[in-house]
Motif scaffolding. Structure first.
Motif, PDB file in Angstrom:
ATOM      1  N   LEU A 204       0.662  -1.288   0.099  1.00 50.46           N
ATOM      2  CA  LEU A 204      -0.158   0.023   0.066  1.00 50.46           C
ATOM      3  C   LEU A 204       0.753   1.303   0.149  1.00 50.46           C
ATOM      4  O   LEU A 204       0.646   2.159  -0.891  1.00 50.46           O
ATOM      5  N   PRO A 205       1.805   1.435   0.764  1.00 54.47           N
ATOM      6  CA  PRO A 205       2.497   2.758   0.747  1.00 54.47           C
ATOM      7  C   PRO A 205       3.423   2.734  -0.406  1.00 54.47           C
ATOM      8  O   PRO A 205       3.599   4.012  -0.798  1.00 54.47           O
ATOM      9  N   VAL A 206       3.849   1.516  -1.063  1.00 55.26           N
ATOM     10  CA  VAL A 206       4.551   1.592  -2.432  1.00 55.26           C
ATOM     11  C   VAL A 206       3.777   2.231  -3.408  1.00 55.26           C
ATOM     12  O   VAL A 206       4.178   3.110  -4.051  1.00 55.26           O
ATOM     13  N   LEU A 207       2.518   1.686  -3.377  1.00 54.30           N
ATOM     14  CA  LEU A 207       1.508   2.390  -4.284  1.00 54.30           C
ATOM     15  C   LEU A 207       1.234   3.647  -4.342  1.00 54.30           C
ATOM     16  O   LEU A 207       1.334   4.601  -5.149  1.00 54.30           O
ATOM     17  N   LEU A 208       1.095   4.124  -3.318  1.00 56.06           N
ATOM     18  CA  LEU A 208       0.896   5.710  -2.992  1.00 56.06           C
ATOM     19  C   LEU A 208       2.097   6.424  -3.073  1.00 56.06           C
ATOM     20  O   LEU A 208       2.263   7.662  -3.792  1.00 56.06           O
ATOM     21  N   GLU A 209       3.408   5.789  -3.032  1.00 55.31           N
ATOM     22  CA  GLU A 209       4.530   6.632  -3.196  1.00 55.31           C
ATOM     23  C   GLU A 209       4.747   6.615  -4.923  1.00 55.31           C
ATOM     24  O   GLU A 209       5.276   7.697  -5.262  1.00 55.31           O
ATOM     25  N   ILE A 210       4.068   5.578  -5.371  1.00 53.98           N
ATOM     26  CA  ILE A 210       4.438   5.963  -6.897  1.00 53.98           C
ATOM     27  C   ILE A 210       3.261   6.494  -7.536  1.00 53.98           C
ATOM     28  O   ILE A 210       3.727   7.293  -8.453  1.00 53.98           O
ATOM     29  N   SER A 211       2.118   6.701  -6.785  1.00 48.91           N
ATOM     30  CA  SER A 211       1.092   7.716  -7.471  1.00 48.91           C
ATOM     31  C   SER A 211       1.608   9.327  -7.017  1.00 48.91           C
ATOM     32  O   SER A 211       1.469   9.945  -7.846  1.00 48.91           O
ATOM     33  N   LEU A 212       2.115   9.421  -6.033  1.00 46.12           N
ATOM     34  CA  LEU A 212       2.793  10.745  -5.717  1.00 46.12           C
ATOM     35  C   LEU A 212       3.877  11.376  -6.704  1.00 46.12           C
ATOM     36  O   LEU A 212       4.211  12.341  -7.270  1.00 46.12           O
ATOM     37  N   ALA A 213       4.857  10.238  -7.127  1.00 50.29           N
ATOM     38  CA  ALA A 213       6.199  10.370  -7.832  1.00 50.29           C
ATOM     39  C   ALA A 213       5.321  10.714  -9.314  1.00 50.29           C
ATOM     40  O   ALA A 213       5.656  11.694 -10.065  1.00 50.29           O
ATOM     41  N   LEU A 214       4.268   9.984  -9.997  1.00 52.09           N
ATOM     42  CA  LEU A 214       3.803  10.369 -11.028  1.00 52.09           C
ATOM     43  C   LEU A 214       3.105  11.482 -10.919  1.00 52.09           C
ATOM     44  O   LEU A 214       2.999  12.569 -12.044  1.00 52.09           O
ATOM     45  N   PHE A 215       2.324  12.006 -10.087  1.00 54.72           N
ATOM     46  CA  PHE A 215       1.840  13.353 -10.073  1.00 54.72           C
ATOM     47  C   PHE A 215       2.824  14.401 -10.047  1.00 54.72           C
ATOM     48  O   PHE A 215       2.686  15.506 -10.906  1.00 54.72           O
ATOM     49  N   LEU A 216       3.852  14.236  -9.348  1.00 54.34           N
ATOM     50  CA  LEU A 216       5.096  15.192  -9.337  1.00 54.34           C
ATOM     51  C   LEU A 216       5.735  15.312 -10.845  1.00 54.34           C
ATOM     52  O   LEU A 216       6.038  16.389 -11.049  1.00 54.34           O
ATOM     53  N   ALA A 217       5.838  14.148 -11.218  1.00 50.35           N
ATOM     54  CA  ALA A 217       6.229  14.185 -12.611  1.00 50.35           C
ATOM     55  C   ALA A 217       5.391  14.929 -13.710  1.00 50.35           C
ATOM     56  O   ALA A 217       6.071  15.780 -14.495  1.00 50.35           O
ATOM     57  N   GLY A 218       4.177  14.856 -13.560  1.00 49.17           N
ATOM     58  CA  GLY A 218       3.148  15.583 -14.322  1.00 49.17           C
ATOM     59  C   GLY A 218       3.254  17.121 -14.182  1.00 49.17           C
ATOM     60  O   GLY A 218       3.219  17.842 -15.039  1.00 49.17           O
ATOM     61  N   ILE A 219       3.430  17.504 -12.820  1.00 51.34           N
ATOM     62  CA  ILE A 219       3.702  19.082 -12.308  1.00 51.34           C
ATOM     63  C   ILE A 219       4.990  19.455 -12.979  1.00 51.34           C
ATOM     64  O   ILE A 219       4.875  20.661 -13.805  1.00 51.34           O
ATOM     65  N   VAL A 220       6.069  18.842 -13.134  1.00 51.99           N
ATOM     66  CA  VAL A 220       7.082  19.140 -13.722  1.00 51.99           C
ATOM     67  C   VAL A 220       7.152  19.169 -15.331  1.00 51.99           C
ATOM     68  O   VAL A 220       7.388  20.354 -15.984  1.00 51.99           O
ATOM     69  N   VAL A 221       6.395  18.271 -16.028  1.00 55.08           N
ATOM     70  CA  VAL A 221       6.216  18.518 -17.416  1.00 55.08           C
ATOM     71  C   VAL A 221       5.103  19.826 -17.703  1.00 55.08           C
ATOM     72  O   VAL A 221       5.337  20.497 -18.516  1.00 55.08           O
ATOM     73  N   PHE A 222       4.217  20.048 -16.847  1.00 54.34           N
ATOM     74  CA  PHE A 222       3.391  21.058 -17.099  1.00 54.34           C
ATOM     75  C   PHE A 222       4.158  22.193 -16.871  1.00 54.34           C
ATOM     76  O   PHE A 222       3.914  23.297 -17.778  1.00 54.34           O
ATOM     77  N   LEU A 223       4.853  22.557 -15.827  1.00 56.55           N
ATOM     78  CA  LEU A 223       5.569  23.839 -15.492  1.00 56.55           C
ATOM     79  C   LEU A 223       6.704  24.075 -16.721  1.00 56.55           C
ATOM     80  O   LEU A 223       6.935  25.121 -17.244  1.00 56.55           O
ATOM     81  N   TRP A 224       7.252  23.132 -17.211  1.00 58.03           N
ATOM     82  CA  TRP A 224       8.143  23.376 -18.366  1.00 58.03           C
ATOM     83  C   TRP A 224       7.503  23.925 -19.412  1.00 58.03           C
ATOM     84  O   TRP A 224       8.031  24.584 -20.419  1.00 58.03           O
ATOM     85  N   VAL A 225       6.252  23.519 -19.945  1.00 53.03           N
ATOM     86  CA  VAL A 225       5.400  24.130 -20.796  1.00 53.03           C
ATOM     87  C   VAL A 225       4.766  25.597 -20.645  1.00 53.03           C
ATOM     88  O   VAL A 225       5.091  26.216 -21.650  1.00 53.03           O
ATOM     89  N   LEU A 226       4.699  25.750 -19.351  1.00 53.12           N
ATOM     90  CA  LEU A 226       4.096  27.105 -19.146  1.00 53.12           C
ATOM     91  C   LEU A 226       5.094  28.015 -18.904  1.00 53.12           C
ATOM     92  O   LEU A 226       5.155  29.199 -19.706  1.00 53.12           O
ATOM     93  N   HIS A 227       6.276  27.942 -18.492  1.00 54.67           N
ATOM     94  CA  HIS A 227       7.395  28.854 -17.789  1.00 54.67           C
ATOM     95  C   HIS A 227       8.522  28.376 -17.383  1.00 54.67           C
ATOM     96  O   HIS A 227       8.456  27.292 -16.375  1.00 54.67           O
ATOM     97  N   ARG A 228       9.601  28.268 -18.411  1.00 56.94           N
ATOM     98  CA  ARG A 228      11.037  27.755 -17.766  1.00 56.94           C
ATOM     99  C   ARG A 228      11.391  28.212 -16.771  1.00 56.94           C
ATOM    100  O   ARG A 228      11.999  27.420 -15.586  1.00 56.94           O
ATOM    101  N   ALA A 229      11.296  29.439 -16.270  1.00 55.48           N
ATOM    102  CA  ALA A 229      11.928  30.021 -15.104  1.00 55.48           C
ATOM    103  C   ALA A 229      11.347  29.424 -13.669  1.00 55.48           C
ATOM    104  O   ALA A 229      11.681  29.285 -12.599  1.00 55.48           O
ATOM    105  N   ILE A 230       9.948  28.966 -13.857  1.00 54.11           N
ATOM    106  CA  ILE A 230       9.307  28.320 -12.717  1.00 54.11           C
ATOM    107  C   ILE A 230       9.690  26.906 -12.935  1.00 54.11           C
ATOM    108  O   ILE A 230       9.633  26.162 -11.565  1.00 54.11           O
TER     109      ILE A 230
END
Length: 641
Positions: A204-230
């Motif tokens: 269970l905690p392994v799944l939640l950590e994987i879920s958190l990692a995927l969400f953070l990876a999506g945040i990074v992808v989204f921010l690189w599209v919006l603005h490089r400085a952020i």
């Protein structure tokens, strides 16, 4: 009295007594425990298992509750983002108003004025449905990461709720520590292990950590599209977080004192250990193929009880449980005894369950001991670093040694493999016994001597080298004498027979004189404290006389290796090991001096011993002991006419 006079005409033949074999000694050991001892043993075992079960249930409940809260928060956050991001996947069709205005503008630009006519060179176009442009690739990646994170988070919450229901069913009806309830608890514990509930909870905690990692990876992808400085600082922070989490998962596998212990860390360590064991097995197999012999398949040697799933249909789950517990009661007792050790890795539990193991017989105890050793090997704690812990339970571990040699006498199709496996473990048991303390009472001393002598006799019959085991026995008997532990007649006889067998083995070997004297020391310490009257005590005395006769001839034989000395005629530099053995043999004689041992000594023996010690250099006398040399001189003066 002359030693030679008593023994010259009578060759040294072994005593007509034998050490009890393993089966007889096992029955004697069972008689040493009462039904109350066995009941207390199982009650103590049930307490250990109950404590472990209750703590495990409370820990799992707390972990799952925390994980459910975290899963709810994470799912809510991810849902808020996916509500906006999924629109990026919709086809991007052109605005129809904008298309009409573009058509009007084109037509106006194409007008040509030729009075009286106004002409348009642009052909009128009718509105059509142009092909929608595909979504950008970053939008696909973004939604894939976030939606996958959402699905995994909701899945972990669902599994957590199911596990909570399983645990509630497990805890129902487990009140107290009676024998039947203890077996039922162990039955359910076995079910948890068989169906990998612990692995599911750890997932269970392994799944939640994987879920958190995927969400953070999506945040990074989204921010690189919006603005490089952020995106740059956000990527750094996310990267540091993921690296720190990965480090805390990996470190416990390489540092035993690392406290970053978590279910993902345990999972990683298990995977790494499995890979390491597989690699070692592959290397052994390859080495065997290269050397021209194969590796035999390892046989588990485990006995499976009847499969509860094969029973006929019952009306209630509790009824099926009770039937399964009744059918496998002995196996469940065995599992409970093993669980008491595996959950705590506390060697004191072995002492607690020993009386109960007697009810399982030799085969059950052998199986328990093998499983216990396998558990120690799994945790990589088999070795000399554990030896100091065994001094608290000398009788328990001497019983373990008895179980060990009992395995050698058990018939079966895998007898040869069993013999070889236990021969490899023999030295390990000897290490345990070498480090154990002398029992604090006479009964414990007798148990230890009986178990050791029986084990040595059985091991000798199986061709196992018992030199180290006999040295451990000699050391224990010496310590027992120094602490005034009294052996009964049965233990004295078994000790004397074992010592005599070793003495006869080395009596004619001039290169093993120190080992002969060690056996003679044990034989002398087996003499009863009072003048022997019974036939057993007389046999021990007769054997001691023969041993002293060989000792005297050994001392006189040193004259043939004489080096010129002032009046001694004996070798001034005998091996130190021989001097140490002589010191301990004299110590055994001195201990019995106030009893009847003086009657065993002849003037010839004391003269030879005194001349030998007088001819030693000062360092040699220090090895033998100045007090022993003085005692020899006093004894010579008192016995020599």
């Amino acid at each position: 009295m002359s030693v030679q006079g008593d023994t010259a005409s009578n060759p040294w033949t072994p005593m007509g007594w034998k050490v009890p074999d393993t089966k007889n000694r096992w029955r004697q050991r069972m008689d040493e425990y009462t039904a109350q001892d066995a009941g207390d043993s199982w009650a103590n075992t049930a307490d250990v298992v109950k404590t472990y079960s209750d703590e495990m249930m409370a820990r799992w409940d707390g972990e799952i509750d925390t994980l459910l809260v975290f899963a709810a928060l994470l799912s809510a956050i991810v849902s808020a983002f996916t509500v906006e991001s999924y629109q990026l996947l919709a086809p991007s069709s052109p605005d129809p108003v904008l298309a009409t205005l573009q058509q009007i503008s084109t037509q106006l630009n194409s007008f040509s004025i030729n009075p009286p006519f106004v002409n348009s060179t642009h052909v009128a176009a009718y509105p059509t449905n142009p092909d929608a442009s595909p979504p950008p690739r970053w939008a696909i990646w973004l939604n894939a990461l976030w939606f996958l994170s959402l699905v995994i988070s909701i899945s972990s919450a669902t599994i957590g709720i199911m596990v909570k229901q399983w645990l509630n069913a497990y805890k129902s009806g487990l009140w107290g520590t009676s024998r039947q309830i203890a077996q039922l608890r162990q039955y359910r514990l076995n079910g948890l292990k068989k169906w990998h509930v612990a692995d599911i909870v750890a997932l269970l905690p392994v799944l939640l950590e994987i879920s958190l990692a995927l969400f953070l990876a999506g945040i990074v992808v989204f921010l690189w599209v919006l603005h490089r400085a952020i995106a740059i600082p956000a990527t750094i922070v996310v990267g540091l977080l993921l690296v720190s989490v990965f480090t805390t998962v990996v470190l416990p596998a390489f540092a035993s004192d690392c406290c970053y212990l978590s279910p993902p860390a345990f999972t990683f360590n298990y995977v790494l250990s499995s890979i390491s064991r597989s690699a070692r097995a592959a290397m052994r197999m390859a080495r065997g193929l290269i050397l021209g012999h194969g590796e035999g398949e390892e046989k588990l040697g485990t006995e499976k009880g009847r499969n509860p799933g094969s029973m006929s249909f019952m009306s209630t789950v509790r009824g099926r449980e009770l039937v399964a517990v009744a059918r496998n009661s002995l196996q469940l007792d065995f599992d409970a005894a093993l669980t008491a050790y595996t959950v705590s890795l506390d060697l004191s539990t072995f002492g607690l369950v020993t009386p109960g193991l007697m009810e399982l017989g030799i085969s059950g105890s052998v199986k328990y001991l093998k499983a216990m050793m396998a558990e120690m090997q799994r945790h990589d704690i088999v070795g000399k670093e554990l030896v100091p812990a065994y001094h608290q339970y000398p009788n328990t571990w001497s019983t373990a040694l008895l179980v060990h040699v009992a395995a050698l006498s058990e018939p079966g199709p895998d007898r040869a493999e069993c013999d070889e496996a236990w021969r490899e473990q023999w030295e390990l048991y000897v290490q345990f016994l070498e480090a154990s303390r002398v029992p604090p009472h006479n009964q414990g001393a007798n148990i230890l001597v009986m178990n050791l002598t029986t084990a040595i006799a059985e091991a000798e019959q199986r061709g196992v080298d018992v030199g180290s085991a006999f040295e451990a026995l000699r050391f224990k008997v010496r310590r027992m004498d120094s602490r005034d532990r009294r052996l009964d007649e049965r233990s004295q006889m078994c000790l004397a027979v074992t010592a005599e067998r070793q003495a006869l083995r080395y009596a004619a070997d001039t290169g093993q004189q120190d080992k002969f004297l060690g056996a003679l020391e044990v034989l002398l310490r087996a003499l009863p404290p009072a003048k022997p009257t019974g036939h057993r005590a007389q046999a021990i005395r007769s054997s001691a006389l023969h041993g002293l006769s060989v000792f005297e001839r050994m001392l006189r034989a040193h004259a043939s290796t004489e080096v010129a000395g002032p009046g001694s005629g004996y070798h001034p530099h005998p091996p130190e090991a021989l001097l140490v053995a002589i010191r301990h043999a004299i110590g055994a004689l001195r201990l019995r001096e106030r009893a009847h041992v003086a009657e065993l000594l002849s003037p010839g023996f004391t003269n030879a011993l005194a001349r030998f010690c007088d001819g030693l250099p000062e360092d040699g006398k220090m090895v033998v002991g100045l007090e022993d040399v003085s005692w020899i001189r006093r004894t010579k003066s008192g016995l020599t006419p």
